[in-house]
Scaffold this motif. Structure first.
Motif, PDB file in Angstrom:
ATOM      1  N   UNK A 108      88.505-111.313  45.498  1.00 22.19           N
ATOM      2  CA  UNK A 108      89.146-112.510  46.057  1.00 22.19           C
ATOM      3  C   UNK A 108      88.104-113.402  46.746  1.00 22.19           C
ATOM      4  N   UNK A 109      87.191-112.789  47.508  1.00 20.90           N
ATOM      5  CA  UNK A 109      86.177-113.591  48.223  1.00 20.90           C
ATOM      6  C   UNK A 109      85.233-114.271  47.231  1.00 20.90           C
ATOM      7  N   UNK A 110      84.867-113.568  46.170  1.00 20.06           N
ATOM      8  CA  UNK A 110      83.976-114.178  45.163  1.00 20.06           C
ATOM      9  C   UNK A 110      84.692-115.341  44.491  1.00 20.06           C
ATOM     10  N   UNK A 111      85.984-115.183  44.255  1.00 18.26           N
ATOM     11  CA  UNK A 111      86.737-116.279  43.635  1.00 18.26           C
ATOM     12  C   UNK A 111      86.841-117.481  44.587  1.00 18.26           C
ATOM     13  N   UNK A 112      87.173-117.183  45.875  1.00 25.90           N
ATOM     14  CA  UNK A 112      87.530-118.297  46.762  1.00 25.90           C
ATOM     15  C   UNK A 112      86.393-118.849  47.599  1.00 25.90           C
ATOM     16  N   UNK A 113      85.399-118.039  47.906  1.00 25.16           N
ATOM     17  CA  UNK A 113      84.342-118.485  48.828  1.00 25.16           C
ATOM     18  C   UNK A 113      82.971-118.122  48.279  1.00 25.16           C
ATOM     19  N   UNK A 114      82.665-118.577  47.082  1.00 23.59           N
ATOM     20  CA  UNK A 114      81.455-118.074  46.424  1.00 23.59           C
ATOM     21  C   UNK A 114      80.177-118.442  47.191  1.00 23.59           C
ATOM     22  N   UNK A 115      80.100-119.649  47.771  1.00 21.10           N
ATOM     23  CA  UNK A 115      78.868-120.044  48.496  1.00 21.10           C
ATOM     24  C   UNK A 115      78.653-119.126  49.690  1.00 21.10           C
ATOM     25  N   UNK A 116      79.719-118.934  50.424  1.00 17.80           N
ATOM     26  CA  UNK A 116      79.620-118.113  51.611  1.00 17.80           C
ATOM     27  C   UNK A 116      79.329-116.645  51.239  1.00 17.80           C
ATOM     28  N   UNK A 117      79.917-116.164  50.135  1.00 13.91           N
ATOM     29  CA  UNK A 117      79.631-114.807  49.676  1.00 13.91           C
ATOM     30  C   UNK A 117      78.129-114.674  49.391  1.00 13.91           C
ATOM     31  N   UNK A 118      77.572-115.676  48.674  1.00 15.65           N
ATOM     32  CA  UNK A 118      76.144-115.605  48.309  1.00 15.65           C
ATOM     33  C   UNK A 118      75.258-115.693  49.553  1.00 15.65           C
ATOM     34  N   UNK A 119      75.630-116.550  50.516  1.00 18.85           N
ATOM     35  CA  UNK A 119      74.855-116.617  51.768  1.00 18.85           C
ATOM     36  C   UNK A 119      74.831-115.252  52.443  1.00 18.85           C
ATOM     37  N   UNK A 120      76.019-114.637  52.523  1.00 16.30           N
ATOM     38  CA  UNK A 120      76.113-113.341  53.201  1.00 16.30           C
ATOM     39  C   UNK A 120      75.309-112.263  52.497  1.00 16.30           C
ATOM     40  N   UNK A 121      75.417-112.204  51.191  1.00 18.13           N
ATOM     41  CA  UNK A 121      74.740-111.103  50.484  1.00 18.13           C
ATOM     42  C   UNK A 121      73.228-111.341  50.466  1.00 18.13           C
ATOM     43  N   UNK A 122      72.802-112.605  50.373  1.00 17.37           N
ATOM     44  CA  UNK A 122      71.360-112.880  50.430  1.00 17.37           C
ATOM     45  C   UNK A 122      70.795-112.513  51.802  1.00 17.37           C
ATOM     46  N   UNK A 123      71.584-112.795  52.836  1.00 16.68           N
ATOM     47  CA  UNK A 123      71.139-112.445  54.193  1.00 16.68           C
ATOM     48  C   UNK A 123      71.011-110.916  54.313  1.00 16.68           C
ATOM     49  N   UNK A 124      71.992-110.190  53.808  1.00 15.63           N
ATOM     50  CA  UNK A 124      71.966-108.715  53.904  1.00 15.63           C
ATOM     51  C   UNK A 124      70.797-108.167  53.068  1.00 15.63           C
ATOM     52  N   UNK A 125      70.625-108.676  51.849  1.00 15.78           N
ATOM     53  CA  UNK A 125      69.546-108.202  50.970  1.00 15.78           C
ATOM     54  C   UNK A 125      68.174-108.470  51.572  1.00 15.78           C
ATOM     55  N   UNK A 126      67.991-109.661  52.143  1.00 12.57           N
ATOM     56  CA  UNK A 126      66.636-110.040  52.553  1.00 12.57           C
ATOM     57  C   UNK A 126      66.206-109.360  53.845  1.00 12.57           C
ATOM     58  N   UNK A 127      67.145-108.759  54.586  1.00 17.58           N
ATOM     59  CA  UNK A 127      66.767-108.090  55.843  1.00 17.58           C
ATOM     60  C   UNK A 127      66.430-106.617  55.628  1.00 17.58           C
ATOM     61  N   UNK A 128      66.293-106.172  54.370  1.00 15.77           N
ATOM     62  CA  UNK A 128      66.158-104.728  54.129  1.00 15.77           C
ATOM     63  C   UNK A 128      64.869-104.133  54.718  1.00 15.77           C
ATOM     64  N   UNK A 129      63.749-104.881  54.721  1.00 12.23           N
ATOM     65  CA  UNK A 129      62.515-104.423  55.393  1.00 12.23           C
ATOM     66  C   UNK A 129      61.910-103.176  54.774  1.00 12.23           C
ATOM     67  N   UNK A 130      61.010-102.525  55.541  1.00 14.23           N
ATOM     68  CA  UNK A 130      60.258-101.372  55.037  1.00 14.23           C
ATOM     69  C   UNK A 130      61.129-100.130  54.863  1.00 14.23           C
ATOM     70  N   UNK A 131      61.977 -99.897  55.876  1.00 14.60           N
ATOM     71  CA  UNK A 131      62.752 -98.664  55.852  1.00 14.60           C
ATOM     72  C   UNK A 131      64.137 -98.884  55.241  1.00 14.60           C
ATOM     73  N   UNK A 132      64.174 -98.844  53.931  1.00 16.75           N
ATOM     74  CA  UNK A 132      65.430 -99.075  53.217  1.00 16.75           C
ATOM     75  C   UNK A 132      66.505 -98.087  53.628  1.00 16.75           C
ATOM     76  N   UNK A 133      66.095 -96.858  53.886  1.00 15.59           N
ATOM     77  CA  UNK A 133      67.069 -95.802  54.164  1.00 15.59           C
ATOM     78  C   UNK A 133      67.829 -96.074  55.478  1.00 15.59           C
ATOM     79  N   UNK A 134      67.065 -96.312  56.553  1.00 18.21           N
ATOM     80  CA  UNK A 134      67.715 -96.612  57.840  1.00 18.21           C
ATOM     81  C   UNK A 134      68.616 -97.831  57.716  1.00 18.21           C
ATOM     82  N   UNK A 135      68.100 -98.832  56.996  1.00 20.64           N
ATOM     83  CA  UNK A 135      68.853-100.079  56.841  1.00 20.64           C
ATOM     84  C   UNK A 135      70.168 -99.823  56.100  1.00 20.64           C
ATOM     85  N   UNK A 136      70.084 -99.070  54.993  1.00 24.13           N
ATOM     86  CA  UNK A 136      71.288 -98.752  54.218  1.00 24.13           C
ATOM     87  C   UNK A 136      72.337 -98.088  55.113  1.00 24.13           C
TER      88      UNK A 136
END
Ligand SMILES: C[S@@+](CC[C@H](N)C(=O)[O-])C[C@H]1O[C@@H](n2cnc3c(N)ncnc32)[C@H](O)[C@@H]1O
Length: 277
Positions: free
Chosen positions: A67-95
């Motif tokens: 539903x969010x991808x259908x209705x708020x695609x820009x905001x979905x992409x902003x959110x997921x890009x923000x989450x993806x780009x903050x992963x840093x060195x320690x992927x495990x702790x971040x996950x």
């Protein structure tokens, strides 16, 4: 680089990608409305792209992502890009910190854009794309050691455009099919019947029990009486033979490789495609 396409934005247990050719071969040539009450990752609907479709799943967090991808695609992409780009060195702790955040939101039933982005991030960074929850309904799948991006922006935009023409609901399969009638096509891909009758696979905290399989078989008969075209897939097991054999349905047995299986020796198997036409 892969071309952008409309397609599944999550990897899903029991995904029907490898059966697409066999499913297409057996489709009715024409039908009115398309119903898929167990949508999961949506491999089939995204392959067929029917014009007049209803998709449904009992997993509310999954449906929130659709539903969010259908209705708020820009905001979905902003959110997921923000989450993806903050992963840093320690992927495990971040996950694990993202998994905690996701579970806190699930407990508060915050079905929002951030939950949708976390859902897709966890799906792409957890072991085998499994969606498994504990007895409290909290997601508990471990990290897969990947730091890849969670999605392709252009594909998500195309998928969002397609979903704008689709009815999306969350709930039980029987309710989702309540309006299916003559000439509609219903594709039913429920959680699998167990290969070993003592182990029922659980996709939700409720699980899909023997009673659920019996209820699904009754619905299949009822939809047949209503004049729907029905196609159902499952493991080739005795239970499925008991429920659908000797009723005049066409049952084809097809060979598959099992992608998600804890038993590495048991990755080949047989599935059935059952049609009532
Ligand atoms: C085998 S998966 C579907 C896979 C899908 N065909 C794909 O290609 O990804 C089964 C789905 O049924 C959903 N489910 C389980 N119990 C259900 C119920 N009672 N009503 C509706 N959906 C249910 C699960 O959440 C899961 O997503």
């Amino acid at each position: 680089m892969k071309n952008a396409t409309v397609g599944p934005f999550v990897k899903w247990a029991g995904g029907k990608r490898q059966l697409l050719a066999q499913i297409r071969e057996r489709m009715p040539r024409e039908y009115n409305r398309y119903y898929e009450p167990f949508i999961g990752g949506g491999a089939v609907v995204f392959d067929l792209l029917p014009e007049n479709a209803l998709i449904n799943d009992i997993n509310e967090a999954l449906i929130n992502a659709y539903v969010q991808i259908r209705e708020n695609v820009d905001s979905f992409l902003d959110n997921i890009n923000r989450i993806d780009s903050a992963i840093g060195e320690d992927g495990k702790d971040y996950y694990y910190s993202m998994r905690n955040l996701y579970n806190m939101k699930l407990e508060k039933m915050e079905y929002d854009i951030e939950l949708a982005a976390l859902f897709v991030f966890l799906n792409k960074h957890c072991f085998n794309g499994l969606y498994r929850v504990n007895s409290k309904g909290l997601f508990n799948v471990p990290y897969n050691n990947s730091k890849r991006m969670s999605c392709d922006e252009e594909s998500i935009r195309m998928t969002s455009d397609y979903l704008k023409r689709v009815t999306i609901s969350t709930g039980d399969f029987e309710y989702a099919c309540r309006n299916a009638g003559r000439g509609d096509f219903v594709f039913l891909d429920s959680p699998y019947a167990p290969l070993n009758p003592t182990s029922f696979e659980s996709y939700t905290k409720e699980g899909f029990t023997l009673e659920s399989h019996e209820r699904l078989a009754r619905l299949y008969d009822e939809l047949t009486e209503r004049g729907c075209y029905c196609m159902l897939t499952n493991h080739n097991t005795e239970l499925i033979e008991q429920l659908y054999g000797n009723k005049g349905y066409t049952i084809s047995v097809v060979n598959v490789k099992r992608m998600i299986n804890s038993d590495a020796n048991n990755r080949k198997g047989q599935e059935v495609i059952i049609c009532n036409y």
